[in-house]
Design a protein around this motif. Structure first.
Motif, PDB file in Angstrom:
ATOM      1  N   ARG A  48     -29.666   4.427 -10.622  1.00 47.35           N
ATOM      2  CA  ARG A  48     -29.289   3.204  -9.901  1.00 47.35           C
ATOM      3  C   ARG A  48     -28.139   3.485  -8.952  1.00 47.35           C
ATOM      4  N   CYS A  49     -28.300   3.089  -7.707  1.00 48.39           N
ATOM      5  CA  CYS A  49     -27.249   3.240  -6.704  1.00 48.39           C
ATOM      6  C   CYS A  49     -26.050   2.366  -7.090  1.00 48.39           C
ATOM      7  N   PRO A  50     -24.832   2.884  -6.934  1.00 51.54           N
ATOM      8  CA  PRO A  50     -23.654   2.083  -7.293  1.00 51.54           C
ATOM      9  C   PRO A  50     -23.406   0.909  -6.350  1.00 51.54           C
ATOM     10  N   HIS A  51     -24.078   0.876  -5.215  1.00 50.54           N
ATOM     11  CA  HIS A  51     -23.872  -0.190  -4.240  1.00 50.54           C
ATOM     12  C   HIS A  51     -24.547  -1.494  -4.678  1.00 50.54           C
ATOM     13  N   LYS A  52     -25.869  -1.480  -4.744  1.00 52.53           N
ATOM     14  CA  LYS A  52     -26.623  -2.696  -5.097  1.00 52.53           C
ATOM     15  C   LYS A  52     -27.710  -2.434  -6.128  1.00 52.53           C
ATOM     16  N   GLY A  53     -27.653  -1.273  -6.794  1.00 54.50           N
ATOM     17  CA  GLY A  53     -28.602  -0.998  -7.866  1.00 54.50           C
ATOM     18  C   GLY A  53     -29.964  -0.507  -7.427  1.00 54.50           C
ATOM     19  N   GLY A  54     -30.072   0.030  -6.206  1.00 52.93           N
ATOM     20  CA  GLY A  54     -31.344   0.567  -5.737  1.00 52.93           C
ATOM     21  C   GLY A  54     -31.851   1.678  -6.646  1.00 52.93           C
ATOM     22  N   VAL A  55     -33.163   1.801  -6.763  1.00 51.08           N
ATOM     23  CA  VAL A  55     -33.791   2.809  -7.621  1.00 51.08           C
ATOM     24  C   VAL A  55     -33.787   4.149  -6.876  1.00 51.08           C
ATOM     25  N   LEU A  56     -32.924   5.067  -7.294  1.00 59.10           N
ATOM     26  CA  LEU A  56     -32.745   6.314  -6.561  1.00 59.10           C
ATOM     27  C   LEU A  56     -33.964   7.229  -6.623  1.00 59.10           C
ATOM     28  N   ALA A  57     -34.748   7.165  -7.687  1.00 55.35           N
ATOM     29  CA  ALA A  57     -35.952   7.986  -7.787  1.00 55.35           C
ATOM     30  C   ALA A  57     -36.956   7.651  -6.683  1.00 55.35           C
ATOM     31  N   GLU A  58     -36.803   6.494  -6.054  1.00 60.16           N
ATOM     32  CA  GLU A  58     -37.697   6.083  -4.967  1.00 60.16           C
ATOM     33  C   GLU A  58     -37.141   6.453  -3.595  1.00 60.16           C
ATOM     34  N   GLY A  59     -35.958   7.078  -3.562  1.00 53.49           N
ATOM     35  CA  GLY A  59     -35.322   7.424  -2.294  1.00 53.49           C
ATOM     36  C   GLY A  59     -35.848   8.708  -1.690  1.00 53.49           C
ATOM     37  N   MET A  60     -35.515   8.917  -0.423  1.00 57.91           N
ATOM     38  CA  MET A  60     -35.871  10.144   0.282  1.00 57.91           C
ATOM     39  C   MET A  60     -34.902  11.250  -0.100  1.00 57.91           C
ATOM     40  N   VAL A  61     -35.435  12.440  -0.351  1.00 58.86           N
ATOM     41  CA  VAL A  61     -34.618  13.591  -0.729  1.00 58.86           C
ATOM     42  C   VAL A  61     -34.501  14.526   0.464  1.00 58.86           C
ATOM     43  N   SER A  62     -33.263  14.952   0.743  1.00 65.79           N
ATOM     44  CA  SER A  62     -33.013  15.918   1.808  1.00 65.79           C
ATOM     45  C   SER A  62     -31.948  16.881   1.316  1.00 65.79           C
ATOM     46  N   GLY A  63     -32.312  18.144   1.181  1.00 64.42           N
ATOM     47  CA  GLY A  63     -31.364  19.127   0.659  1.00 64.42           C
ATOM     48  C   GLY A  63     -30.945  18.750  -0.755  1.00 64.42           C
ATOM     49  N   GLU A  64     -29.630  18.576  -0.959  1.00 65.23           N
ATOM     50  CA  GLU A  64     -29.099  18.198  -2.266  1.00 65.23           C
ATOM     51  C   GLU A  64     -28.683  16.727  -2.306  1.00 65.23           C
ATOM     52  N   HIS A  65     -29.327  15.911  -1.475  1.00 61.62           N
ATOM     53  CA  HIS A  65     -28.989  14.487  -1.408  1.00 61.62           C
ATOM     54  C   HIS A  65     -30.238  13.615  -1.532  1.00 61.62           C
ATOM     55  N   VAL A  66     -30.012  12.421  -2.057  1.00 60.29           N
ATOM     56  CA  VAL A  66     -31.048  11.401  -2.062  1.00 60.29           C
ATOM     57  C   VAL A  66     -30.481  10.198  -1.317  1.00 60.29           C
ATOM     58  N   PHE A  67     -31.323   9.535  -0.551  1.00 60.23           N
ATOM     59  CA  PHE A  67     -30.923   8.351   0.205  1.00 60.23           C
ATOM     60  C   PHE A  67     -31.452   7.120  -0.516  1.00 60.23           C
ATOM     61  N   CYS A  68     -30.557   6.217  -0.885  1.00 56.88           N
ATOM     62  CA  CYS A  68     -30.957   5.001  -1.582  1.00 56.88           C
ATOM     63  C   CYS A  68     -31.972   4.238  -0.728  1.00 56.88           C
ATOM     64  N   PRO A  69     -33.082   3.825  -1.314  1.00 48.27           N
ATOM     65  CA  PRO A  69     -34.114   3.130  -0.536  1.00 48.27           C
ATOM     66  C   PRO A  69     -33.694   1.728  -0.091  1.00 48.27           C
ATOM     67  N   MET A  70     -32.644   1.162  -0.665  1.00 50.08           N
ATOM     68  CA  MET A  70     -32.237  -0.190  -0.286  1.00 50.08           C
ATOM     69  C   MET A  70     -31.347  -0.216   0.952  1.00 50.08           C
ATOM     70  N   HIS A  71     -30.283   0.604   0.973  1.00 49.25           N
ATOM     71  CA  HIS A  71     -29.319   0.532   2.065  1.00 49.25           C
ATOM     72  C   HIS A  71     -28.930   1.903   2.610  1.00 49.25           C
ATOM     73  N   ASP A  72     -29.725   2.936   2.273  1.00 50.94           N
ATOM     74  CA  ASP A  72     -29.578   4.266   2.846  1.00 50.94           C
ATOM     75  C   ASP A  72     -28.273   4.977   2.480  1.00 50.94           C
ATOM     76  N   TRP A  73     -27.667   4.617   1.359  1.00 49.44           N
ATOM     77  CA  TRP A  73     -26.489   5.365   0.920  1.00 49.44           C
ATOM     78  C   TRP A  73     -26.928   6.773   0.575  1.00 49.44           C
ATOM     79  N   LYS A  74     -26.118   7.759   0.946  1.00 46.31           N
ATOM     80  CA  LYS A  74     -26.417   9.171   0.710  1.00 46.31           C
ATOM     81  C   LYS A  74     -25.663   9.629  -0.539  1.00 46.31           C
ATOM     82  N   ILE A  75     -26.403  10.095  -1.545  1.00 43.20           N
ATOM     83  CA  ILE A  75     -25.807  10.456  -2.830  1.00 43.20           C
ATOM     84  C   ILE A  75     -26.174  11.899  -3.159  1.00 43.20           C
TER      85      ILE A  75
END
Length: 106
Positions: A48-75
């Protein structure tokens, strides 16, 4: 979850993990996002993203980062740190791969 031995939980087979896509696993009530990166490393963070609880497993992966599918936070999937200008973090879990099996260390 298949097995819990010596503080490790078997998640599944390494060969079954999709590359650069997330997979959700549950350990008790903890929801974890598992990622097999393009370099073959497997990482695990709270799902879960710390911002609004987006499901990170559904985010786009690039290198060693995942982008939250809700608001594009890079984690960062290695340490759970949110990248600037945003701030925060999610729990990162140690992963071990042995003989094609993936374990989360708890």
């Amino acid at each position: 979850m298949v097995e819990n031995t010596l503080g490790r939980v078997l998640i599944g087979k390494y060969s079954d993990l999709p590359e650069r896509l997330g997979k959700t696993a549950f350990i008790g009530k903890e929801e974890i996002a598992i990622f097999k990166l393009a370099n073959g490393n497997v990482r695990a963070i709270k799902n879960r993203c710390p911002h609004k609880g987006g499901v990170l497993a559904e985010g786009m992966v690039s290198g060693e980062h995942v982008f939250c599918p809700m608001h594009d936070w890079k984690i960062n999937v290695c340490d759970g740190q949110v990248q600037a200008p945003d701030h925060g973090c999610v729990k990162a879990f140690k992963v071990e791969v042995e003989e094609n099996l993936v374990y989360i260390v708890i």
